[in-house]
Scaffold this active site. Sequence first.
Site, PDB file in Angstrom:
ATOM      1  N   HIS A  23       5.427 -12.214 -12.421  1.00  0.00           N
ATOM      2  CA  HIS A  23       4.347 -12.792 -13.225  1.00  0.00           C
ATOM      3  C   HIS A  23       4.789 -13.043 -14.674  1.00  0.00           C
ATOM      4  O   HIS A  23       5.812 -12.532 -15.145  1.00  0.00           O
ATOM      5  CB  HIS A  23       3.128 -11.865 -13.226  1.00  0.00           C
ATOM      6  N   ASN A  29       3.279  -5.724 -21.456  1.00  0.00           N
ATOM      7  CA  ASN A  29       4.727  -5.938 -21.460  1.00  0.00           C
ATOM      8  C   ASN A  29       5.255  -5.904 -22.886  1.00  0.00           C
ATOM      9  O   ASN A  29       6.275  -5.265 -23.167  1.00  0.00           O
ATOM     10  CB  ASN A  29       5.083  -7.287 -20.836  1.00  0.00           C
ATOM     11  N   GLU A  98       2.042  -4.195  -7.825  1.00  0.00           N
ATOM     12  CA  GLU A  98       3.005  -3.385  -8.565  1.00  0.00           C
ATOM     13  C   GLU A  98       2.928  -1.912  -8.144  1.00  0.00           C
ATOM     14  O   GLU A  98       1.905  -1.435  -7.626  1.00  0.00           O
ATOM     15  CB  GLU A  98       2.731  -3.513 -10.071  1.00  0.00           C
TER      16      GLU A  98
END
Length: 225
Positions: A23, A29, A98
């Site tokens: 993604h 992040n 995930e």
Amino acid sequence: MTVLVDSVPAVPEGCTRLYLCRHGETDFNVAGCFQGSGIDSPLNAHGEAQASALGRAFENMPLTAVYSSTLSRARATAAAIQARHPTVVTGQVSGIQEMHFGDHEGKKLDEHQAEFHAVVDKWAAGQLDVAWPGGESALDVEARGTTALAELLLAQPEGAHVAVVCHSRFNRIILASIVHHDLRAMADIVQDNTCVNVLDFDRTKHTFTARLINNTAHWAFLEAA
């Protein structure tokens, strides 16, 4: 400008091609936080631009289907690919989300190095059944991920081209399993935001052959924007 069309050979007889993607960028992040399957964060502005560039990379590819995990950051990235192929099959797949980092989700990695190494150092030593407190182990993710992907690909016709958008740690575990046949290899696998891994799935042997790993050539579209 094309990115993937001329980068890989034709799909071999008896195979289905998998484009395993990651993604686009999220604020988690950028902050260096554990994100996992329990935090359903959206793409940030840069992540949306990355997803758009990824979609352009697939524009001239003969895609049959576009799938993603159930998490919104993967769904939004897949939607950018699907926008270039509005008539193909699309959907979300359970089992390819995930890794669940349990109690660590939402915490900054650089502030929890001791806890991080308490798990990953054991994986490196071969103790792959060690799980994050309240979360999953590498073996847990391998089992659910390889099963889900094999089922998905076997449901497609021979010669099909299938894009699937997943996640960093998930991809690293899956690639370590199906390409290197050793989960400890995940430590050396890089998966950048919106990268593409091209793999051919042999429908009889149920084996994978890697063609490209962590391809980010489509980032050139970001630079050209």
